[in-house]
Write an enzyme that holds these catalytic residues in place. Sequence first.
Site, PDB file in Angstrom:
ATOM      1  N   SER A   1       0.788  -1.235   0.000  1.00  0.00           N
ATOM      2  CA  SER A   1       0.000   0.000   0.000  1.00  0.00           C
ATOM      3  C   SER A   1       0.815   1.278   0.000  1.00  0.00           C
ATOM      4  O   SER A   1       0.239   2.366  -0.148  1.00  0.00           O
ATOM      5  CB  SER A   1      -0.910   0.019   1.228  1.00  0.00           C
ATOM      6  OG  SER A   1      -1.667  -1.155   1.262  1.00  0.00           O
ATOM      7  N   THR A   2       2.099   1.192   0.201  1.00  0.00           N
ATOM      8  CA  THR A   2       2.900   2.405   0.193  1.00  0.00           C
ATOM      9  C   THR A   2       2.745   3.175  -1.111  1.00  0.00           C
ATOM     10  O   THR A   2       2.959   4.380  -1.158  1.00  0.00           O
ATOM     11  CB  THR A   2       4.393   2.085   0.393  1.00  0.00           C
ATOM     12  OG1 THR A   2       4.714   0.922  -0.358  1.00  0.00           O
ATOM     13  CG2 THR A   2       4.721   1.859   1.841  1.00  0.00           C
TER      14      THR A   2
END
Lengths: 740, 394
Positions: A412-413
Amino acid sequence: MKKTKSQTTRTSKSKQRAHLIFRMNVLFLTIFLLFTALIFRLGYLQIVKGEDYTRILARTEEVPVNTSVPRGRIFDSQGRILVDNQAERAITYTKMQTTTGDEMWGIAEKLAALIEKDADAITKSDLQDYWLRKNKDNMYKYVDQAEQDAIEENEELDNVEKSREMNRLIRDSIPEQELDAFTEEELEKIAIYREMVSGYALSPQIIKGENVSAEEFARVSERLNELQGVNTTTDWRRVRNSNLAILGTTTLPKEGIPKSELNHYLARDYSRNDRVGRSYVEQYYEEVLQGQKSVVKNITDGKGRVIDTQPVYEGDPGKDLVLSIDTEVQARLEEIVTARLLEAKRNPGTRHLDRMFFTMMDPNTGEIIAMVGKILRRDPETSEFARDPETGGYIVDDYAFGTFTTAYEAGSTIKGGTVLTGYRENALSIGETKIDEPIYIANDDPKSSVFNRSGRIPVSDLTALERSSNVYMYKIAFTLAGETYRPRESVDFNFDAFDKLRNGYAQLGLGVPTGIDLPGEVAGYSDSSKDEAFNLLDLTIGQYDTYTPLQLTQYIATIANGGKRIQPHVVKEIRKASENGEEMGALEAEIQPKVLNIVENTQAEIEQVRRGMRRVYQGDQGTARGAFADFKYDGAGKTGTAETSAYDPVEKKLYDTVTLSHVGFAPYDNPQIAYSTMIPWASLESVYKTNSSTPLTRELVDAYFEIMEKRNSKQKEESLHPKIIPSISDDSIDEEEETE
Amino acid sequence: MNTNKQFTDRFDWVLGFLLLLFLIISIMAISSAQTTGQYGINFIPRQLFWYIVGMVIIAMVMFLEPEQYKKMAWIIYGIGLIPLIVLWILPDTISFVASRNGAQSWFHLPGIGSIQPAEFMKTFYILGAARMIVKHHENYPFKTLKSDFLLLAKIGGLFIVPFVLIMQQSDLGTGLVFIAITAALILVAGISWKIILPIVGTGAALGGGLIWMALNMQDFIVNTLGFSPYQLARIYSWLDPYSYASNEGLHLISSLNAIGSGEILGKGYGGREVYVPENHTDFIFAVIGEEYGFIGASLVIVLYFVLIYHLTKITLQLKDPFSTYVAAGIIAMITFHVFENIGMTIQLLPITGIPLPFISYGGSSLMGNMLALGLIFSMKFHHKTYMFGSQDDD
């Protein structure tokens, strides 16, 4: 009758004579033409082309000779010396193209009387060479006549093969005891000759480079004029005062330039036995570190012997490099990462965890502040983790180059990139709210956000980043693919959306080389098949393509600085060689920030993502709130947990694991640092509980700021020639100890 | 024997003076060539010694009249062949046979040095051939194509024996000299143009064709015609020494560098910079060209031309056909030596190992040439002007 005959004879004779004179004139005319041809050709050579030949002569006399100028040194950002040269007395020999074996034996004999040379390196073939030279006139004495005849009369061999066979026969015939009977002095002479012939013409070959005593040096120096081609000089050994792997290594003179790159280097006036950078900084900055060789003009006599050499150009030592990396910070961060890696290994489910990365750069200049990579050593044969024989613990190796040579699913970064791409492709507007709900496509299992497995929660773009909404990203993908989400219906995606997303990520640095000034960088992996709806959804949450840890840093730096993708670099300055050894030389060049591209988003769009990321740290529901709520530098960031498969090299099968990541920058206004943490295959998916990359990142960033504050309070003065200070590491790795 | 005139009137002073000039040039060039001491021997006294020996030979040769040489021609020709045959038969392990630079064409005589019999055979061959042509013209006063072919065959027979023996020693240079002498003799022997022109035409076409094939049809010339790559290498290293770096190619490059860099005025005595191997013998012209430039080098060529002109002038004065043929042969011999030797140093011709007459260091070569000049001296010395014209001796 008689008279007639006499008359006819006389007429024929006079006719013959006239004939003869004519023929003589023809002969003379021919000769005249031949001599004219000689004069014309001579005139062409000496008058028309004369100047060209004079120039050729002038050129062949000037030969660039490697006089071993010291290679440039490498410093860290504070002036600590990381790679140094150690001077050593050396006795060298330079062979000319015209040098004969006899001349070299003569010199070897004289040198043997002046210096000590151990005979360890001598091979049998060297001994045979010497025996042949000694018994030049009687070399057949042990050869069996029948065998000799057999070779000479063998019709199948040509002359070259015959002489090769004969040579072999003679060498084999020499009795062992004769080879063993050479005296000490003779062996010394053979050892010296051996070094002399192993060089290349016009490249000084080191005859003795280690342990040359001052007496030996003086004895040889005094007699240089009797020792054609011999020189007493200073050789430089490369010494690394740091175990930082990205510094790279150089080749050793005795290895020579790697064959694969020989032509590349020879075309640039290198000698075959020059040191050249073999990896990383040493390789990338080869042209800077390698100095300018001195050029010597050889004065030759009519026989082609060098009677004198005159310097034409003095040469220039290699330029020094100042890295942007601060080894104090680097060492502290390495310490933390190593400790946390070993600690983490004690937790259950971490059998696949073997590496951690952390990179930090200045988002305004691209300077790399720290580049940490640690990996557990594996046994090369069994692939099991290697153990320290004394402590029984794991062995941690430096793996800083893994930050740009290996790639992983980031999770998700990268959602900030998805949101920005959504804005840019008009699939999303600032502040837009979407319903976070489990996504059902046809009859497949639902896909949902971690924080919301079953409900329907409206989230804005800010909240989507704060809470890491997967569904928000999926819905952006739906719009990008020209489809509207209807539960449990099948979808008809326009798969151009793959390209739109990847283009958007690439603008931020994901999936493309960052352009770092080190060799071997990879771009990461992206699958070329673009026909699976689920893959498109996974792509938006960082679970499809792979990115390098350094790409994540560039990505977050681009967001931090307002949309400029900046090329990262580890070298900050190029300086002239130090003149006194205490202060650095004059500044030659400062590596300027290089903007690779500007993201095609408005400032408002970028600001919105930045705000979303600040809420990750500070918001009530921020995913990094636990570790960063009390962070005093007003940072922003994003966490990531990717469900990935880890290949177990021992069991040779895949396991479901999670890869943890974290990106961030600080301070929020006017960011000074951008950083990313990556822990591939941190634990088995079944036992995964919390994202340990976030507390680790906090610890690392705190450590950095702590050192900076301490340093600011001391207030260092700016100087044109910063002081050179010793390395903080006790490591001292001599080039001979390097093994590749 | 003519004793009417004084010795001083009958001696050819011009030829003597020319020889003196060559002696001076030879000594200067050799002494400069060895300035670096690369040969370890001082060749100057030796060359002087050979010049003195040569003068003795001239004096001895002058003692006899051309008429006597004519009578002895066959014997001399036969005697000349003997050492060539000996060299051919004897194995190279016998101590007085010396193999030099790959050519086994030398006798090594203790105390005297090396003797190359082929150098003398050239002159002996000229004598034999001249005698044979004279005899032929006596037997066939009316020349027809048939008699010309017969003469050609006779000359050919006389030529082929020493030629084969010399080629056996793999001495291409001397072999070519024999061809040149024979060509000149055929020309002055009066053989019809109808025979000469086709031969010259065929020879030129063949030679040109072979060179062309060497450059463009290498497989054919090696596989089908059976030439060895070594022979082709000679051609390549001549035409393009820079890309074909054989020993000969490098030799040629160094020679070209030396001569070319001499430019117009040269670098002066002892000022040479380029090392050319064999620069005291076969490549002595490279020393002259480098040190004395275009002016000095062309003066040397002009000097040879003056020598040839002088010899031709003498030849045309001689009414005795035997002497004329001998002189023509000698002219051809000297010309070819000069042309081939200088030509190879300036890339006009491929490299073959023959010396520059009177200048290159070397006893055999000098004595052979002195022997030939001795014959010219003799002709001039015993020249009976008053007996020519109507007073033929029937």
